[in-house]
Design an enzyme around this catalytic site. Sequence first.
Site, PDB file in Angstrom:
ATOM      1  N   LYS A 114      -5.158  -4.727   5.091  1.00 54.15           N
ATOM      2  CA  LYS A 114      -6.241  -4.235   4.238  1.00 54.15           C
ATOM      3  C   LYS A 114      -7.404  -5.216   4.212  1.00 54.15           C
ATOM      4  O   LYS A 114      -8.567  -4.828   4.186  1.00 54.15           O
ATOM      5  CB  LYS A 114      -5.745  -3.994   2.802  1.00 54.15           C
ATOM      6  CG  LYS A 114      -4.687  -2.918   2.690  1.00 54.15           C
ATOM      7  CD  LYS A 114      -5.145  -1.595   3.266  1.00 54.15           C
ATOM      8  CE  LYS A 114      -3.979  -0.725   3.687  1.00 54.15           C
ATOM      9  NZ  LYS A 114      -4.289   0.212   4.774  1.00 54.15           N
TER      10      LYS A 114
ATOM     11  N   ARG B 155      -6.877   7.129  -5.212  1.00 52.47           N
ATOM     12  CA  ARG B 155      -6.248   7.364  -3.916  1.00 52.47           C
ATOM     13  C   ARG B 155      -5.311   8.564  -4.023  1.00 52.47           C
ATOM     14  O   ARG B 155      -4.718   8.819  -5.081  1.00 52.47           O
ATOM     15  CB  ARG B 155      -5.427   6.134  -3.510  1.00 52.47           C
ATOM     16  CG  ARG B 155      -4.850   6.251  -2.118  1.00 52.47           C
ATOM     17  CD  ARG B 155      -3.872   5.122  -1.790  1.00 52.47           C
ATOM     18  NE  ARG B 155      -3.377   5.273  -0.425  1.00 52.47           N
ATOM     19  CZ  ARG B 155      -2.341   4.623   0.065  1.00 52.47           C
ATOM     20  NH1 ARG B 155      -1.678   3.763  -0.675  1.00 52.47           N
ATOM     21  NH2 ARG B 155      -1.961   4.833   1.320  1.00 52.47           N
ATOM     22  N   HIS B 156      -5.157   9.255  -2.909  1.00 54.81           N
ATOM     23  CA  HIS B 156      -4.178  10.352  -2.887  1.00 54.81           C
ATOM     24  C   HIS B 156      -2.791   9.818  -3.254  1.00 54.81           C
ATOM     25  O   HIS B 156      -2.495   8.634  -3.097  1.00 54.81           O
ATOM     26  CB  HIS B 156      -4.157  11.020  -1.517  1.00 54.81           C
ATOM     27  CG  HIS B 156      -3.820  10.074  -0.407  1.00 54.81           C
ATOM     28  ND1 HIS B 156      -2.545   9.597  -0.197  1.00 54.81           N
ATOM     29  CD2 HIS B 156      -4.600   9.480   0.518  1.00 54.81           C
ATOM     30  CE1 HIS B 156      -2.550   8.770   0.813  1.00 54.81           C
ATOM     31  NE2 HIS B 156      -3.784   8.665   1.269  1.00 54.81           N
TER      32      HIS B 156
ATOM     33  N   ARG C 180       2.567  10.103   0.305  1.00 53.30           N
ATOM     34  CA  ARG C 180       2.478  11.076   1.395  1.00 53.30           C
ATOM     35  C   ARG C 180       3.585  10.853   2.409  1.00 53.30           C
ATOM     36  O   ARG C 180       4.303   9.850   2.347  1.00 53.30           O
ATOM     37  CB  ARG C 180       1.129  10.919   2.113  1.00 53.30           C
ATOM     38  CG  ARG C 180       0.899   9.483   2.622  1.00 53.30           C
ATOM     39  CD  ARG C 180      -0.156   9.425   3.704  1.00 53.30           C
ATOM     40  NE  ARG C 180      -0.603   8.079   4.028  1.00 53.30           N
ATOM     41  CZ  ARG C 180       0.045   7.214   4.801  1.00 53.30           C
ATOM     42  NH1 ARG C 180       1.230   7.533   5.312  1.00 53.30           N
ATOM     43  NH2 ARG C 180      -0.468   6.010   5.041  1.00 53.30           N
TER      44      ARG C 180
ATOM     45  N   ARG D  67      -4.231  16.258   2.076  1.00 51.01           N
ATOM     46  CA  ARG D  67      -3.461  15.557   1.039  1.00 51.01           C
ATOM     47  C   ARG D  67      -4.354  15.044  -0.089  1.00 51.01           C
ATOM     48  O   ARG D  67      -3.911  14.903  -1.226  1.00 51.01           O
ATOM     49  CB  ARG D  67      -2.647  14.416   1.636  1.00 51.01           C
ATOM     50  CG  ARG D  67      -3.465  13.305   2.257  1.00 51.01           C
ATOM     51  CD  ARG D  67      -2.556  12.141   2.631  1.00 51.01           C
ATOM     52  NE  ARG D  67      -3.220  11.074   3.340  1.00 51.01           N
ATOM     53  CZ  ARG D  67      -3.089  10.821   4.643  1.00 51.01           C
ATOM     54  NH1 ARG D  67      -2.330  11.603   5.386  1.00 51.01           N
ATOM     55  NH2 ARG D  67      -3.701   9.807   5.194  1.00 51.01           N
TER      56      ARG D  67
ATOM     57  N   GLN E  61       0.816  -1.220   0.000  1.00 53.00           N
ATOM     58  CA  GLN E  61       0.000   0.000   0.000  1.00 53.00           C
ATOM     59  C   GLN E  61       0.848   1.269   0.000  1.00 53.00           C
ATOM     60  O   GLN E  61       0.331   2.346  -0.205  1.00 53.00           O
ATOM     61  CB  GLN E  61      -0.971  -0.010   1.181  1.00 53.00           C
ATOM     62  CG  GLN E  61      -0.337   0.058   2.567  1.00 53.00           C
ATOM     63  CD  GLN E  61       0.192  -1.285   3.058  1.00 53.00           C
ATOM     64  OE1 GLN E  61       0.229  -2.270   2.329  1.00 53.00           O
ATOM     65  NE2 GLN E  61       0.617  -1.311   4.312  1.00 53.00           N
ATOM     66  N   TYR E  62       2.147   1.132   0.239  1.00 51.40           N
ATOM     67  CA  TYR E  62       3.016   2.308   0.199  1.00 51.40           C
ATOM     68  C   TYR E  62       3.824   2.373  -1.095  1.00 51.40           C
ATOM     69  O   TYR E  62       4.727   3.184  -1.237  1.00 51.40           O
ATOM     70  CB  TYR E  62       3.979   2.331   1.391  1.00 51.40           C
ATOM     71  CG  TYR E  62       3.283   2.355   2.731  1.00 51.40           C
ATOM     72  CD1 TYR E  62       2.049   2.972   2.887  1.00 51.40           C
ATOM     73  CD2 TYR E  62       3.866   1.764   3.845  1.00 51.40           C
ATOM     74  CE1 TYR E  62       1.406   2.978   4.107  1.00 51.40           C
ATOM     75  CE2 TYR E  62       3.234   1.782   5.084  1.00 51.40           C
ATOM     76  CZ  TYR E  62       2.004   2.385   5.203  1.00 51.40           C
ATOM     77  OH  TYR E  62       1.383   2.401   6.413  1.00 51.40           O
TER      78      TYR E  62
ATOM     79  N   HIS F 260      -9.098   7.795   0.037  1.00 54.02           N
ATOM     80  CA  HIS F 260      -8.069   7.044   0.772  1.00 54.02           C
ATOM     81  C   HIS F 260      -8.126   5.565   0.381  1.00 54.02           C
ATOM     82  O   HIS F 260      -9.155   5.077  -0.085  1.00 54.02           O
ATOM     83  CB  HIS F 260      -8.325   7.143   2.280  1.00 54.02           C
ATOM     84  CG  HIS F 260      -8.331   8.546   2.798  1.00 54.02           C
ATOM     85  ND1 HIS F 260      -7.184   9.185   3.196  1.00 54.02           N
ATOM     86  CD2 HIS F 260      -9.343   9.429   2.989  1.00 54.02           C
ATOM     87  CE1 HIS F 260      -7.486  10.410   3.610  1.00 54.02           C
ATOM     88  NE2 HIS F 260      -8.788  10.591   3.499  1.00 54.02           N
TER      89      HIS F 260
END
Length: 466
Positions: free
Chosen positions: A296, A89-90, A93, A170, A62-63, A351
């Site tokens: 998740k 999704r943004h 970050r 964000r 997810q990153y 998100h």
Amino acid sequence: MEKAPSPVLPTVGPFISKATPSKRKSTVKGGLLAATGILSLLALSRVPQLGVPEKIQRHWGQYSPYFPVGEYAQPPPGCVIDQVNILQRHGARYPNDDDDYYKAVRRLQGAKQLKGDLKFLKDYEYTLGVDDLLAFGALQSYEAGELAHMRYSQLLTNGLPFVRASGMQRVVDTAGNWSLGFMHSNFALSSPRGEPDSPLPIQIISEERNDTLNNDCPNAPNQDYYTDQWLHRFAPPIIKKLQKMAKGAHLEDEDVKRLLDLCIFETIANAPKSAFCDLFEYQEWKDWEYWGDVEKYYKTGYGDPLGPVQGVGYINELLARLTGTPVADRTTHDAALPFPLDRALYADFTHENLMVAVYGAMGLFDVSKHLDPTRLPPDEDREWFAGRMVPFSARMVVERLSCGGGDGGGGALVRIFVNDALQPLEFCNDGDEDLAELGLCTLASFVASQGYARRSGDGDFEKCYE
Ligand SMILES: *[C@@H]1O[C@H](CO)[C@@H](O)[C@H](O)[C@H]1NC(C)=O
Ligand SMILES: *[C@@H]1O[C@H](CO)[C@@H](O)[C@H](O)[C@H]1NC(C)=O
């Protein structure tokens, strides 16, 4: 590619030099097939190289910064796209406010002696910001806007895209950068010498109230029960390894996750590669990745009985757009906010946990067995990958197509891409194998398949709050 020098990251938007749109123009203007255009777009990407092998980055879950999972395909012959709904999704970050990564650094720095790959910590200072969109993430969002324009600009005869963002800064910034990318491309096409078009208006939905672009369910069970089981299995051997280089440091299992996370966040914030990345091997990244898959799955995915309901509000809005009828939802849709139905292009920013809930409510990525939090299954048994579903800047795109000359003849069809991978839509089986082969489903069957959403979650929404 990986050895390319990293360009200096711009620190504030907008992230485009005046020269870029016209350079891009030659690609777009030629009216090349989108597939060719997309290749050129990727080749021209201004997103910096991170100096970490792709083989490792693909396990950043997810990153992970956005990467296409499949190859986008033009509609089948005889079909035209007449509506597009993007849920995105943004972008990348900083760590979240409650990510206490510095704790792991402090524990290591408390060692009597630091050796080998940990020596750098002797004069290391933790400097990451919190919560906000990174320049890297802004750039990927901007490029997503360019790509959307390249694919869908023919829909602009119905007006500009209607853009919404969940209220966190964000997410709003992501929508802003996407809009800039979209409008700069539009401008480059229409009038290469003038000023860029003004950015698109963005409908911001506060996260303090019912927000179809944010997951919320206070009574949902906590996924820590599952993620902790996995963490306590994969972390101890890594602690043993690290403690050989940090005599006397008292590391906890959580610190292992913090240090792996630090590699990613420092790298995407300050490219190139963070020194923390040198601490870990390929297999350890796979173990780390599975932590995110489990998280998740049990947070808003199929493993949480109150997960998918958190995506119902968005699905009902999507159905309203696809069918051109007012929203029918008794969950999180806020009828007081503007919700036009006359556009052909909609872009919503959100998100990852909301996106996973939407996948679950719709029936995407429906794995047949619950994820086992006690062991990493062999590759061939794994189907649920957070990195392929919700990397930073992840996007689900629902296209409505009309095929066969209109006049109700062919009827409307739907197909869905997640990160450019065409989804099989098994849940919406028309019994028509030719359609299924093309990832298509009739709109009527799609609507019929969304009973859980249309019934506002069969009482699950109420369970979130009562
Ligand atoms: C793009 O993102 C950056 C944060 O990285 C933000 O400061 C800027 O305001 C955003 N631009 C727009 C137009 O929203
Ligand atoms: C959210 O929506 C539900 C049902 O539509 C409603 O009962 C509730 O009061 C709303 N909550 C807020 C904070 O608006």
